[in-house]
Design a protein around this motif. Structure first.
Motif, PDB file in Angstrom:
ATOM      1  N   CYS A  17      36.288  -7.751 -14.487  1.00  0.00           N
ATOM      2  CA  CYS A  17      37.686  -7.758 -14.031  1.00  0.00           C
ATOM      3  C   CYS A  17      38.278  -6.369 -14.244  1.00  0.00           C
ATOM      4  O   CYS A  17      38.245  -5.848 -15.359  1.00  0.00           O
ATOM      5  CB  CYS A  17      38.491  -8.801 -14.805  1.00  0.00           C
ATOM      6  SG  CYS A  17      40.256  -8.722 -14.443  1.00  0.00           S
ATOM      7  N   SER A  19      41.206  -5.519 -14.452  1.00  0.00           N
ATOM      8  CA  SER A  19      42.444  -5.555 -15.239  1.00  0.00           C
ATOM      9  C   SER A  19      42.165  -5.772 -16.724  1.00  0.00           C
ATOM     10  O   SER A  19      42.666  -5.031 -17.574  1.00  0.00           O
ATOM     11  CB  SER A  19      43.353  -6.663 -14.691  1.00  0.00           C
ATOM     12  OG  SER A  19      44.496  -6.794 -15.478  1.00  0.00           O
ATOM     13  N   CYS A  20      41.340  -6.793 -17.068  1.00  0.00           N
ATOM     14  CA  CYS A  20      41.133  -7.104 -18.487  1.00  0.00           C
ATOM     15  C   CYS A  20      39.713  -6.813 -18.950  1.00  0.00           C
ATOM     16  O   CYS A  20      39.389  -7.026 -20.121  1.00  0.00           O
ATOM     17  CB  CYS A  20      41.484  -8.566 -18.757  1.00  0.00           C
ATOM     18  SG  CYS A  20      40.295  -9.745 -18.052  1.00  0.00           S
ATOM     19  N   CYS A  36      41.137 -13.885 -11.676  1.00  0.00           N
ATOM     20  CA  CYS A  36      40.527 -13.847 -13.004  1.00  0.00           C
ATOM     21  C   CYS A  36      41.053 -15.008 -13.858  1.00  0.00           C
ATOM     22  O   CYS A  36      42.265 -15.204 -13.972  1.00  0.00           O
ATOM     23  CB  CYS A  36      40.844 -12.511 -13.682  1.00  0.00           C
ATOM     24  SG  CYS A  36      40.269 -12.425 -15.379  1.00  0.00           S
ATOM     25  N   CYS A  39      43.046 -13.243 -17.159  1.00  0.00           N
ATOM     26  CA  CYS A  39      44.309 -12.481 -17.123  1.00  0.00           C
ATOM     27  C   CYS A  39      45.095 -12.726 -15.836  1.00  0.00           C
ATOM     28  O   CYS A  39      46.144 -12.112 -15.628  1.00  0.00           O
ATOM     29  CB  CYS A  39      44.028 -10.996 -17.281  1.00  0.00           C
ATOM     30  SG  CYS A  39      43.266 -10.249 -15.830  1.00  0.00           S
ATOM     31  N   HIS A  41      44.457 -11.759 -12.902  1.00  0.00           N
ATOM     32  CA  HIS A  41      44.378 -10.674 -11.924  1.00  0.00           C
ATOM     33  C   HIS A  41      43.908 -11.227 -10.578  1.00  0.00           C
ATOM     34  O   HIS A  41      42.900 -11.925 -10.505  1.00  0.00           O
ATOM     35  CB  HIS A  41      43.397  -9.592 -12.407  1.00  0.00           C
ATOM     36  CG  HIS A  41      43.123  -8.525 -11.392  1.00  0.00           C
ATOM     37  ND1 HIS A  41      44.058  -7.570 -11.050  1.00  0.00           N
ATOM     38  CD2 HIS A  41      42.028  -8.277 -10.616  1.00  0.00           C
ATOM     39  CE1 HIS A  41      43.548  -6.778 -10.120  1.00  0.00           C
ATOM     40  NE2 HIS A  41      42.322  -7.186  -9.829  1.00  0.00           N
TER      41      HIS A  41
HETATM   42 ZN   LIG Z   1      41.057 -10.308 -15.927  1.00  0.00          ZN
END
Ligand SMILES: [Zn+2]
Length: 245
Positions: A17, A19-20, A36, A39, A41
């Protein structure tokens, strides 16, 4: 689909991911509509995936592009057609960021005008999924003209509502033209929506930008959006609005 393809590298069974940084099994991510689990996303989607996700199965009927049939149409950063969502007919335009950054050039502008005219003719709502880096600037003034052209076409629509769904990212001349002139403005969580990018603005103003700058959440808090809708709720939300018209 570019972001998905980028992260699903090598054998594609695992995805990181962006983002995380959580590692997710691709199949699980796909089952979760490319969102996701950890998170929330929302990964970027290609037009084909988006159409499959939003339209009632098998109802998307691509508009002929000028003298071309749907299959022969020149590849562009948009898929345009008539579809049914939750049993309600509408016209649908889905921009694809993976094709030249979803940039709006002459051919794409033509498709948007064609969609608007078709919606007006049939008195049906038009839903636009936007994902774009802005005007296709290497077409020069003709690229910039597409802002004027799409706004003019949008102004002429009197009998058909326009619903925009901003997806990540929608920037430049698309945000600054027809996309923001919709009757209903929706966005996916975390989508970047703006005109110039944050680096450009930061360089010009020599100042730190606030947290959440150009995020869908900030725009909603400042009254520029009507709602932020999770991807799993998008189809139901759109069919809810379509029942109004
Ligand atoms: Zn994520």
């Amino acid at each position: 689909m570019s972001e998905v393809l980028d992260v699903a590298k090598k054998d594609g069974r695992w995805v990181e991911c962006p983002s995380c940084s959580e590692i997710i099994i691709t199949r699980k991510l796909q089952e979760n509509l490319w969102v996701c689990h950890h998170c929330n996303h929302h990964f970027r989607l290609g037009a084909r995936d988006r159409i499959d996700m939003i339209c009632d199965r098998g109802t998307f009927d691509e508009l002929r592009a000028g003298d071309y049939s749907g299959d022969e149409a020149p590849e562009e950063a948009i898929r345009a057609g008539k579809a049914s969502i939750g049993g309600k007919p509408c016209f649908l335009g889905v921009m694809d960021f993976s094709h030249k950054g979803g940039s709006m050039g002459t051919a794409l502008g033509q498709r948007i005008v064609q969609l608007m005219n078709a919606a007006e003719k049939d008195k049906l709502p038009l839903i636009m999924f936007c994902a774009s880096g802005g005007v296709r600037i290497h077409e020069g003034i003709w690229g910039l003209f597409q802002m004027l052209r799409t706004v003019h076409a949008r102004d002429k629509i009197t009998g058909s509502p326009l619903i925009t769904v901003f997806t990540d990212p929608t920037t430049g001349g698309v945000t600054a033209s027809f996309a923001s002139l919709a009757d209903i403005l929706l966005a996916e969580p975390g989508a970047r929506i703006g005109f110039a990018g944050p680096r450009v603005i930061q360089t010009v103003f020599h100042s730190e930008l606030p947290e959440g700058f150009q995020s869908a959440e900030t725009l909603l808090a400042n009254g520029f959006l009507d709602s932020i809708v999770h991807r799993r709720d998008l189809k139901d939300t759109l069919s809810f609005f379509l029942r109004w018209f």
